[in-house]
Design an enzyme around this catalytic site. Structure first.
Site, short mmCIF file in Angstrom:
data_model
loop_
_atom_site.label_atom_id
_atom_site.label_comp_id
_atom_site.label_asym_id
_atom_site.label_seq_id
_atom_site.Cartn_x
_atom_site.Cartn_y
_atom_site.Cartn_z
N TYR A 181 1.02 -1.60 0.01
CA TYR A 181 0.29 0.00 0.00
C TYR A 181 0.88 1.04 0.33
CZ TYR A 181 -4.39 -2.72 1.16
OH TYR A 181 -4.80 -3.85 1.22
N LYS A 200 5.11 -14.50 2.27
CA LYS A 200 4.98 -15.08 0.99
C LYS A 200 6.18 -15.48 0.43
CE LYS A 200 2.12 -17.53 -2.09
NZ LYS A 200 1.29 -19.14 -1.75
N ASP A 230 -1.20 -18.39 1.80
CA ASP A 230 -2.93 -19.17 1.73
C ASP A 230 -2.70 -19.52 2.81
OD1 ASP A 230 0.06 -19.96 0.96
OD2 ASP A 230 -1.03 -20.36 -1.16
N ASP A 264 -4.47 -6.43 6.12
CA ASP A 264 -5.91 -5.80 5.44
C ASP A 264 -6.82 -6.94 5.22
OD1 ASP A 264 -8.22 -4.22 4.91
OD2 ASP A 264 -6.83 -3.69 2.73
N ASP A 271 -10.09 -8.66 8.03
CA ASP A 271 -11.62 -8.84 7.58
C ASP A 271 -11.88 -10.61 7.65
OD1 ASP A 271 -11.60 -6.18 6.94
OD2 ASP A 271 -12.84 -6.52 5.59
C1 IPM Z 1 -8.66 -1.14 6.45
C2 IPM Z 1 -9.37 -0.07 5.64
C3 IPM Z 1 -8.63 0.51 5.02
C4 IPM Z 1 -6.92 -0.02 4.64
C5 IPM Z 1 -9.07 1.60 4.04
C6 IPM Z 1 -10.22 1.80 3.64
C7 IPM Z 1 -8.55 2.05 2.62
O1 IPM Z 1 -9.81 -1.43 5.02
O2 IPM Z 1 -8.58 -0.45 7.38
O3 IPM Z 1 -8.66 -1.99 6.78
O4 IPM Z 1 -7.40 -0.86 3.91
O5 IPM Z 1 -6.12 0.30 5.22
MN MN Z 2 -9.55 -3.16 5.83
#
Ligand code: IPM
Ligand code: MN
Length: 374
Positions: free
Chosen positions: A141, A196, A228, A252, A256
């Site tokens: 990123y 990875k 993975d 990230d 999730d």
């Molecule tokens: C997070 C979010 C952010 C990120 C987005 C909104 C840019 O998904 O904090 O995980 O990817 O960092």
């Molecule tokens: Mn996120």
């Protein structure tokens, strides 16, 4: 003596303002019950709405205040139709705050609360209880806004530095060492690097540095997993993990995934920590589709505030707040909707937590006293 802290609040977009309001109400009650601390707030606009109104995701006064604050509590940001000319979302603050202020450690606890439905096979509360440390000052990123696009091709590149890999590895080992509880499966303190390195040199580089740092922590087990395999393991054997450390985008994604196993992202708080500054926020987006509809789950924001209190040194208050949330679930005072919202919305959640707060504060005091007596 009651200590007072200067807190910046960035309510953000979508459900942000309502879950932030709920959090402030809970914090005020905690402060009134205990008298342990006082928080002085300053509110600033930030996010996609701010971008739409002003052309900037956050005003320079807010950035200046951010640097003076003891800590910042931030709501989720982003609106689907607020886009930059390159097609990426406008009003996201990760680049400005995390990279801009070198807040390299993004700490994301994943913990299963009682009575919360997980899509995994029957599980006890606390059988999922690990923390993902997402490196957030570099990685893929870092290419944000600077990748190259041509007519038929586009590229974003990943940068890992020795300093970045070393300090995030050290952060993870220190966290594992400090925690009283190890991994749920065996009580062991353990840091897992997710990479990875079978495919990319940058990850082989990260792994080498991670293992060098690991050698300094002989009381904490170290292991490495490919990304993975890690994704599968967080579904098949989440109880194995205590602390996971990984690159920015992997963190990230994995957080999730972890969130989905504990009742949804609405249960997931986070801290963004640097050597001097820190801010605290839910890991999810601003869910504009459910904003103002009495559905949003404010737990991610409330638990982010608990992380903020711990960071400020108010450990007893942080424990009391987490305990009150735990009790509210344990006593079935609240229930989540199948998609992770909360029945009755933020108001119902605040009422449930408030009902548990006094007892949780008493318990935090007696726990501290028995700790002291040992
Ligand atoms: C997070 C979010 C952010 C990120 C987005 C909104 C840019 O998904 O904090 O995980 O990817 O960092
Ligand atoms: Mn996120």
């Amino acid at each position: 003596m009651r200590k007072s802290y200067f807190i910046i609040i960035l309510p953000g977009d979508g459900i942000g303002p309502e879950i932030v309001d709920a959090t402030v109400e809970v914090l005020e009650t905690l402060q009134d019950i205990t008298g342990w601390f006082s928080l002085i707030y300053e509110f600033h606009q930030a996010g996609a709405g701010c971008y739409r109104d002003t052309g900037k995701p956050i005003a320079s006064e807010a950035l200046e205040a951010f640097q003076r604050a003891d800590a910042t509590l931030k709501g989720p940001v982003g609106l689907p139709d607020a886009r930059l000319p390159d097609g990426t979302e406008a009003g996201l603050l990760g680049g400005v705050l995390r990279v801009g202020f070198d807040l390299y450690a993004n700490v994301r606890p994943i913990r299963l609360y009682p009575g919360v439905i997980t899509p995994l096979k029957a599980r006890e509360p606390n059988s999922i209880d690990y923390t993902i440390i997402r490196e957030s000052s570099e990685g893929l990123y870092l290419s944000r806004g600077v990748g190259l696009t041509a007519a038929q091709a586009a590229t974003d590149s990943m940068l890992l530095t020795a300093r970045g890999c070393e300090r995030i590895s050290r952060f993870a080992f220190n966290l594992a060492r400090e925690k009283t509880k190890g991994a749920p499966s065996d009580g062991k303190k353990r840091v897992t690097l997710v990479d990875k390195s079978n495919v990319l040199r940058s990850f082989a580089f990260f792994r080498r540095i991670f293992l060098e740092v690991a050698a300094e922590f002989d009381d904490v087990a170290a292991e490495c997993l490919y990304m993975d395999a890690a994704a599968a393991a967080l579904v098949n054997r989440p109880e194995h993990f205590q602390v996971i450390v990984t690159e920015n985008m992997f963190g990230d994604i994995l957080s999730d995934l972890g969130g989905a196993t504990i009742g949804g992202l609405g249960m997931c708080p986070s801290a963004n920590i640097g050597d001097r500054l820190a801010y605290f926020e839910p890991i999810h987006g601003s869910a504009p589709d459910i904003a103002g509809r009495s559905l949003a789950n404010p737990i991610s924001q409330i638990l982010s505030a608990a992380m903020m209190l711990a960071h400020l040194g108010q450990h007893q208050a942080a424990r009391a707040l987490k305990q009150a949330v735990w009790q509210a679930f344990a006593e079935q005072r609240i229930s989540l909707t199948p998609r992770g919202g909360v029945v009755g919305g933020p108001k119902a959640m605040v009422a449930a937590i408030k009902a548990c707060l006094e007892k949780a504060c008493d318990q935090a005091v007696s726990d501290a006293a028995s700790q002291y007596a040992k």
